[in-house]
Enzyme design. Sequence first.
Site, mmCIF file in Angstrom:
data_model
loop_
_atom_site.group_PDB
_atom_site.id
_atom_site.type_symbol
_atom_site.label_atom_id
_atom_site.label_comp_id
_atom_site.label_asym_id
_atom_site.label_seq_id
_atom_site.Cartn_x
_atom_site.Cartn_y
_atom_site.Cartn_z
ATOM 1 N N HIS A 37 14.210 -3.975 86.361
ATOM 2 C CA HIS A 37 14.573 -5.298 85.832
ATOM 3 C C HIS A 37 13.345 -6.204 85.787
ATOM 4 O O HIS A 37 13.161 -6.975 84.843
ATOM 5 C CB HIS A 37 15.646 -5.956 86.704
ATOM 6 C CG HIS A 37 16.965 -5.250 86.689
ATOM 7 N ND1 HIS A 37 17.442 -4.536 87.769
ATOM 8 C CD2 HIS A 37 17.907 -5.137 85.723
ATOM 9 C CE1 HIS A 37 18.631 -4.034 87.480
ATOM 10 N NE2 HIS A 37 18.938 -4.372 86.240
ATOM 11 N N ILE A 177 11.288 2.489 83.930
ATOM 12 C CA ILE A 177 10.446 2.484 85.137
ATOM 13 C C ILE A 177 10.980 3.574 86.071
ATOM 14 O O ILE A 177 12.189 3.669 86.299
ATOM 15 C CB ILE A 177 10.484 1.099 85.833
ATOM 16 C CG1 ILE A 177 10.049 0.007 84.843
ATOM 17 C CG2 ILE A 177 9.606 1.089 87.078
ATOM 18 C CD1 ILE A 177 8.637 0.169 84.277
#
Length: 272
Positions: A37, A177
């Site tokens: 995030h 990620i």
Amino acid sequence: MILTTNKDQLSAQIKDWKKNGQRIGFVPTMGALHDGHLSLCETAAKNADKLVMSIFVNPTQFAPHEDLDSYPRTLERDIENLNNQGIIDLVYAPEQADIYPDGADSAIKAGPAAQGLESDFRPHFFDGVVNVVYRLFTQVNPDIAVFGEKDFQQLQVIEEMVADQAMDINIIPGAIIRDDHGLALSSRNAYLTADELETARMLNQIIYSVAHGISEGVDPDEACKNAAEMLLKAGFDKVDYIAYHPTWSRILAAAWLGKTRLIDNCALPEQD
Ligand code: PAF
């Protein structure tokens, strides 16, 4: 950082920023924030002057038997992290009634990008996602919004919705990620036991090997079938799908470890 649950306060603040010529970047989330995030926020920051994040666990994208009740809700910790990062200007954490004052029905349905893959296993999911994202877009009125490539099909569905609804919002993809072992970060990783975490880390290795194989001429159906068997051998309990999507030039997969459903995807390596 402003924290509000109130949509009137949100829109007053957005109007104020826009009056001063500032571009609004938006990162919609369901909270339980992790470094993935944060990376979406960094991408948004490169493309906007003021950043808004929503934190809302959207009930309409969960089927009755799914994990709505147990989905990790960590608002206090999320806010503390965001305050420490200092990247977000406003967090919007609405109540259900602010998003769905008229009930949860939506005239907006997910388009063709929603067909297959996730929809074969979670048929309600993308209609729930476009329902909430359309409503959030209307309230936040951003110039740009960032969606992670981990939910690659979701990203396609949102791009399609924005085009269909002629919304003047630039959708920017955020890179996946991964942890040191390549596992894509996800709020649902919090459900994994230590043993499951070890197994989960095989998912990315297997989809990358499928992508390489196909780029070197292995038959896609054969490669995906073998990969599903490898996942089961590695300890996954069930494979919803592992598939090659030629238009997107990607391998996409969803598989279960105990109660946890993991998804991941990767692009085929570039051909010279
Ligand atoms: O990707 C997510 O976290 C959710 O599907 C989203 C886009 C915030 C909608 O609830």
